[in-house]
Design an enzyme around this catalytic site. Structure first.
Site, PDB file in Angstrom:
ATOM      1  N   SER A 287      49.441  46.081  26.290  1.00  0.00           N
ATOM      2  CA  SER A 287      50.585  46.922  25.917  1.00  0.00           C
ATOM      3  C   SER A 287      50.205  48.041  24.952  1.00  0.00           C
ATOM      4  O   SER A 287      51.064  48.565  24.233  1.00  0.00           O
ATOM      5  CB  SER A 287      51.709  46.066  25.312  1.00  0.00           C
ATOM      6  OG  SER A 287      52.105  45.045  26.210  1.00  0.00           O
ATOM      7  N   ARG A 288      48.931  48.391  24.914  1.00  0.00           N
ATOM      8  CA  ARG A 288      48.431  49.438  24.023  1.00  0.00           C
ATOM      9  C   ARG A 288      48.613  49.091  22.541  1.00  0.00           C
ATOM     10  O   ARG A 288      48.542  49.965  21.680  1.00  0.00           O
ATOM     11  CB  ARG A 288      49.098  50.794  24.317  1.00  0.00           C
ATOM     12  CG  ARG A 288      48.675  51.425  25.643  1.00  0.00           C
ATOM     13  CD  ARG A 288      47.188  51.730  25.624  1.00  0.00           C
ATOM     14  NE  ARG A 288      46.731  52.497  26.771  1.00  0.00           N
ATOM     15  CZ  ARG A 288      46.230  51.965  27.885  1.00  0.00           C
ATOM     16  NH1 ARG A 288      46.170  50.646  28.015  1.00  0.00           N
ATOM     17  NH2 ARG A 288      45.788  52.725  28.853  1.00  0.00           N
ATOM     18  N   LEU A 289      48.814  47.812  22.227  1.00  0.00           N
ATOM     19  CA  LEU A 289      48.912  47.384  20.828  1.00  0.00           C
ATOM     20  C   LEU A 289      47.525  46.954  20.360  1.00  0.00           C
ATOM     21  O   LEU A 289      47.272  45.793  20.014  1.00  0.00           O
ATOM     22  CB  LEU A 289      49.924  46.239  20.685  1.00  0.00           C
ATOM     23  CG  LEU A 289      51.363  46.598  21.055  1.00  0.00           C
ATOM     24  CD1 LEU A 289      52.276  45.383  20.904  1.00  0.00           C
ATOM     25  CD2 LEU A 289      51.872  47.754  20.192  1.00  0.00           C
TER      26      LEU A 289
ATOM     27  N   GLU B 160      43.982  51.670  31.869  1.00  0.00           N
ATOM     28  CA  GLU B 160      43.530  50.291  31.929  1.00  0.00           C
ATOM     29  C   GLU B 160      44.417  49.436  31.023  1.00  0.00           C
ATOM     30  O   GLU B 160      44.940  49.915  30.024  1.00  0.00           O
ATOM     31  CB  GLU B 160      42.073  50.165  31.459  1.00  0.00           C
ATOM     32  CG  GLU B 160      41.054  50.830  32.361  1.00  0.00           C
ATOM     33  CD  GLU B 160      40.824  50.075  33.653  1.00  0.00           C
ATOM     34  OE1 GLU B 160      41.133  48.854  33.684  1.00  0.00           O
ATOM     35  OE2 GLU B 160      40.363  50.691  34.621  1.00  0.00           O
TER      36      GLU B 160
END
Length: 213
Positions: free
Chosen positions: A191-193, A10
């Site tokens: 962005s998975r940050l 996701e």
């Protein structure tokens, strides 16, 4: 049809955790997130994964329900003779995780565990539906049972035993309090940050820091 488990992902976009939004007391933020989870009509917003450690050092986890937030602690209730109860008798520490996917949020908690007073356990037990009270008496939680029919007959026997009378709190049933020493707030970001803010209670105060995702 084969499912590509590794390809499931996701992209989180709903919000963030800015330093200006973080109170000094993390319990304020925790209460706010729980309230927002309830208002968002998530199914069982008070469900939490409770991890304990057995006498031989093996971890166990299961879903239980949050039943109270008091100052620096959270509360849940269970059978003291269950696997979690036996674990906590030997190792009175626990880790807890809340996951609210609709809000793209997670909260992780670690702390020491103590039993609630008999008065507090009685007060909560008496607030439960009658069927739940009977179920507490009928189930030797985590113990083997011959079959479901045996469990049903035990329930019916208990129901007859307490017919037309107040159902007392079993001595083997009650509440626990997890005193929070660490609590981490996770908010999904693109962005998975992801945002991760960890609070640690030390020297009688809360300190926090941002963790890398």
């Amino acid at each position: 049809m084969s499912i590509d488990i590794a390809g499931l992902r996701e992209n989180y976009t709903q919000g963030g955790l800015r330093e200006d939004d973080i109170p000094r007391d993390p319990i304020i933020l925790f209460r706010r997130w729980v309230e927002e989870a309830v208002k968002s009509e998530i199914a069982e917003p008070n469900a939490m994964s409770l991890a304990t450690v057995s006498e031989d050092g093996l971890p166990n986890s299961r879903i239980v329900l949050l039943k109270g937030i008091e100052n620096r602690s959270i509360r849940f209730f269970t059978n003291y003779k269950s696997s979690k109860g036996r674990d906590l008798e030997k190792n009175p520490v626990a880790a807890v995780c809340f996951w609210w996917p609709e809000l793209e949020r997670q909260v992780r908690i670690r702390g020491s565990v103590n039993k609630l007073s008999r008065e507090e356990s009685d007060a909560y037990f008496q607030s439960r539906p009658r069927e739940s009270k009977l179920g507490a008496w009928a189930s030797e939680q985590s113990s083997a049972v011959e079959n479901r029919e045996k469990l049903r007959k035990t329930y019916e026997s208990i129901s007859k035993r307490f017919k037309n009378t107040t159902i007392p709190t079993p001595e083997f049933w009650g509440g626990y309090e997890v005193t929070i020493s660490e609590i981490e707030f996770w908010q999904g970001r693109p962005s998975r940050l992801h945002d991760r803010i960890l609070f640690i209670f030390e020297q009688n105060k809360w300190n926090h820091k941002r963790l890398q995702p």
